[in-house]
Design a protein around this motif. Structure first.
Motif, short mmCIF file in Angstrom:
data_model
loop_
_atom_site.label_atom_id
_atom_site.label_comp_id
_atom_site.label_asym_id
_atom_site.label_seq_id
_atom_site.Cartn_x
_atom_site.Cartn_y
_atom_site.Cartn_z
N ARG A 298 0.85 -1.20 0.00
CA ARG A 298 0.00 0.00 0.00
C ARG A 298 0.88 1.25 0.00
NH1 ARG A 298 -4.95 2.09 1.19
NH2 ARG A 298 -4.93 4.14 2.20
N PHE A 299 1.97 1.17 0.76
CA PHE A 299 2.93 2.26 0.72
C PHE A 299 4.32 1.71 1.00
CE2 PHE A 299 3.87 2.74 5.20
CZ PHE A 299 5.02 3.53 5.22
N ALA A 300 5.32 2.38 0.46
CA ALA A 300 6.72 2.00 0.71
C ALA A 300 7.61 3.20 0.42
CB ALA A 300 7.13 0.81 -0.17
N LEU A 301 8.72 3.26 1.12
CA LEU A 301 9.69 4.32 0.88
C LEU A 301 11.08 3.82 1.19
CD1 LEU A 301 9.64 7.11 3.63
CD2 LEU A 301 9.03 4.73 4.02
N GLY A 302 12.09 4.53 0.68
CA GLY A 302 13.47 4.12 0.82
C GLY A 302 14.13 4.64 2.08
N GLY A 303 15.30 4.11 2.32
CA GLY A 303 16.15 4.39 3.47
C GLY A 303 17.15 3.25 3.53
N TYR A 304 17.47 2.76 4.73
CA TYR A 304 18.28 1.54 4.80
C TYR A 304 18.07 0.82 6.13
CZ TYR A 304 21.66 4.56 7.29
OH TYR A 304 22.27 5.43 8.16
N PRO A 305 18.17 -0.51 6.12
CA PRO A 305 17.97 -1.30 7.34
C PRO A 305 19.13 -1.11 8.31
CG PRO A 305 17.83 -2.67 5.36
CD PRO A 305 18.42 -1.36 4.95
N VAL A 306 18.82 -1.15 9.61
CA VAL A 306 19.86 -1.15 10.64
C VAL A 306 19.70 -2.33 11.59
CG1 VAL A 306 20.21 1.34 10.52
CG2 VAL A 306 18.53 0.41 12.14
N LEU A 307 18.53 -2.97 11.56
CA LEU A 307 18.23 -4.08 12.46
C LEU A 307 17.40 -5.10 11.70
CD1 LEU A 307 18.41 -4.84 15.62
CD2 LEU A 307 16.11 -3.88 15.77
N ARG A 308 17.81 -6.37 11.73
CA ARG A 308 17.04 -7.45 11.10
C ARG A 308 16.95 -8.62 12.05
NH1 ARG A 308 16.28 -6.97 5.51
NH2 ARG A 308 17.83 -5.74 4.35
N GLY A 309 15.75 -9.11 12.25
CA GLY A 309 15.57 -10.27 13.11
C GLY A 309 16.11 -10.08 14.50
N GLY A 310 16.06 -8.85 15.00
CA GLY A 310 16.54 -8.57 16.35
C GLY A 310 18.03 -8.35 16.46
N GLN A 311 18.76 -8.40 15.34
CA GLN A 311 20.21 -8.23 15.36
C GLN A 311 20.63 -7.02 14.53
OE1 GLN A 311 22.29 -10.05 17.30
NE2 GLN A 311 20.39 -11.01 18.05
N MET A 360 16.48 1.01 18.98
CA MET A 360 15.25 0.46 18.41
C MET A 360 15.01 -0.96 18.94
SD MET A 360 14.22 3.06 16.89
CE MET A 360 12.69 2.42 16.19
N ARG A 361 16.07 -1.73 19.10
CA ARG A 361 15.91 -3.06 19.68
C ARG A 361 15.47 -2.97 21.14
NH1 ARG A 361 20.92 -7.24 19.60
NH2 ARG A 361 21.88 -5.46 20.68
N ALA A 362 16.05 -2.03 21.90
CA ALA A 362 15.66 -1.86 23.29
C ALA A 362 14.20 -1.45 23.43
CB ALA A 362 16.57 -0.82 23.96
N LEU A 363 13.68 -0.74 22.43
CA LEU A 363 12.27 -0.33 22.46
C LEU A 363 11.34 -1.46 22.04
CD1 LEU A 363 12.64 3.23 20.88
CD2 LEU A 363 11.93 2.72 23.22
N GLY A 364 11.89 -2.60 21.64
CA GLY A 364 11.06 -3.75 21.29
C GLY A 364 11.00 -4.07 19.82
N SER A 365 11.76 -3.36 18.98
CA SER A 365 11.72 -3.62 17.54
C SER A 365 12.48 -4.90 17.20
CB SER A 365 12.35 -2.46 16.77
OG SER A 365 11.71 -1.23 17.07
N VAL A 366 11.97 -5.63 16.24
CA VAL A 366 12.66 -6.79 15.69
C VAL A 366 13.45 -6.38 14.44
CG1 VAL A 366 12.35 -9.08 14.66
CG2 VAL A 366 10.95 -8.38 16.62
N ASP A 367 12.86 -5.49 13.65
CA ASP A 367 13.52 -4.91 12.48
C ASP A 367 13.47 -3.39 12.62
OD1 ASP A 367 13.84 -7.44 11.04
OD2 ASP A 367 11.68 -7.35 10.75
#
Length: 413
Positions: A298-311, A360-367
């Motif tokens: 429905r929507f998407a935008l660019g940037g870059y990942p910093v966390l995947r699968g909690g790591q 972001m991981r400390a706040l509960g994010s997985v990705d």
């Protein structure tokens, strides 16, 4: 990093303090915490949407964060891309949010903000990565070497996106442009769509969604060097209602009418376009393909990942601190955390990108996903009962920076 945070109430008591800068909220941040400071879960600004602010200790000193938590399990809540109506246009986040009726928003992707390396060439203001709004494709990703912003972490690309699918789940993905130009002399692969930079030897398409900015920048630089000279071999063909109506040796500018597509070629792409004479039938087809999930967005935008699968991703910068914007995904894609740091002088040192991943991981994010930062970082939200948003952080430039897109949070009755 120490995980203790001082959280501030965000209801009416603080709201009265935060009016000293008019639309800019957060004036109290340069001093002590407001008298109403408490530890809590934030203030609900709409069903399924809460806002809070808190201090964060960091390598370069204390910084201050503003956080929106969005619950997509609530059927009244959804996210969408905010943009000013054209890919090559910019507006302040507060204006984008109010125009679209969003209850909250943050800034979006990195963008073509200047062209100091190409004198006389206009900066377009267009973003780096792919973009989808309201389920419609707006643009593709520029080559990695043409990117504006900090260096990409190893293994990432300009095709990386954060998006919400038609299944109402948020996820990290990659969106690859697939397209072709059908001509009487054969099919030409489409190398770009509404992009400020096209791959070397390619043909790119520009539609009415591009706007009126010059298309010259699309033929400057190379796939690996943004500062390389503009191409000396270019060609532009205008297609209206399926037929070639005009051509030029140089890319042009100005609005593109509905039903019209402008094809811009560089090097080998330009040579192919020269074979198309006026009156010839031409078709242009394109789509963005999700290479990881296969879902429709429905929507998407660019940037870059910093966390995947909690790591955290390997190779994240642990040295350069800055004011930043990031988005975290939790709850199987049903909960989003939209984080914007404060740019007030006392907090402007910000976080390193490695610290962003940790936080972001400390706040509960997985990705988690990094968006544009510095003077672009901004978070806006409505006070309960208000009809317009207010800016909750201090933009580090002292005022809102016009940006090409953002993430809007919507809450229907």
């Amino acid at each position: 990093m120490t995980r203790r945070r001082k959280r501030y109430a965000t209801g009416r008591a603080v709201g009265t303090v935060l009016t000293a800068f008019g639309v800019l909220a957060g004036a109290a941040l340069t001093g002590a915490a407001p008298a109403a400071a408490v530890r809590g879960t934030g203030t609900e600004i709409a069903p399924g949407v809460t806002y809070e602010q808190f201090d964060l200790p960091a390598v370069k000193g204390m910084t201050h964060a503003h956080l929106l938590t969005v619950d997509l399990r609530d059927k009244h809540v959804h996210l969408d891309l905010l943009h000013p109506g054209a890919v090559a246009a910019r507006a302040p986040v507060s204006q984008l949010a109010d125009t679209a009726g969003a209850v909250a928003a943050v800034n979006g992707d990195f963008f073509n903000i200047n062209e100091t390396q190409h004198p006389g060439v206009e900066a377009t203001g267009a973003t780096v990565g792919p973009a989808i709004a309201h389920g419609r494709v707006l643009k593709g990703a520029v080559p990695d070497g043409q990117r504006f912003g900090p260096a990409l972490p190893p293994g990432t690309t300009t095709e990386d996106v954060l998006g919400v699918g038609t299944d109402r789940r948020a996820r990290l993905d990659r969106l690859r442009l697939e397209g072709a130009v059908g001509t009487p002399v054969g099919r030409l692969p489409l190398g770009g769509l509404n992009q400020y930079a096209l791959p070397v030897d390619s043909v790119g398409a520009f539609t009415a969604r591009w706007g009126s900015a010059s298309r010259v920048r699309a033929t400057c630089g190379t796939d690996t060097d943004r500062a390389a000279p503009c191409s000396a071999d270019t060609y532009e063909v205008t297609v209206r209602h399926g037929r070639v109506v005009s051509a030029s040796d140089k890319p042009g500018s100005g609005p593109i009418a509905a039903g019209t597509t402008v094809l811009v070629g560089r090097e080998a792409g330009a040579q192919r376009l020269r074979k198309l004479s006026t009156g010839k039938r031409v078709s242009v087809r394109y789509r963005l393909v999700a290479s990881t999930s296969g879902v429709r967005y429905r929507f998407a935008l660019g940037g870059y990942p910093v966390l995947r699968g909690g790591q955290p991703l390997s190779g994240l910068d642990r040295v350069t601190s800055a004011v930043r914007t990031a988005v975290g995904i939790a709850g199987g894609g049903r909960r989003l955390l939209l984080l914007a740091l404060d740019g007030a002088p006392d907090y402007r040192s910000g976080l390193t990108i490695a610290e962003v991943a940790d936080e972001m991981r400390a706040l509960g994010s997985v990705d988690a996903f990094s968006l544009d930062g510095g003077g672009s970082t901004e978070l806006v939200a409505r006070e309960p009962g208000a009809t317009a948003v207010s800016v909750r952080n201090h933009p580090s430039g002292g005022a809102e920076r016009p940006v090409p897109n953002g993430i809007g949070v919507f809450s229907a009755p």
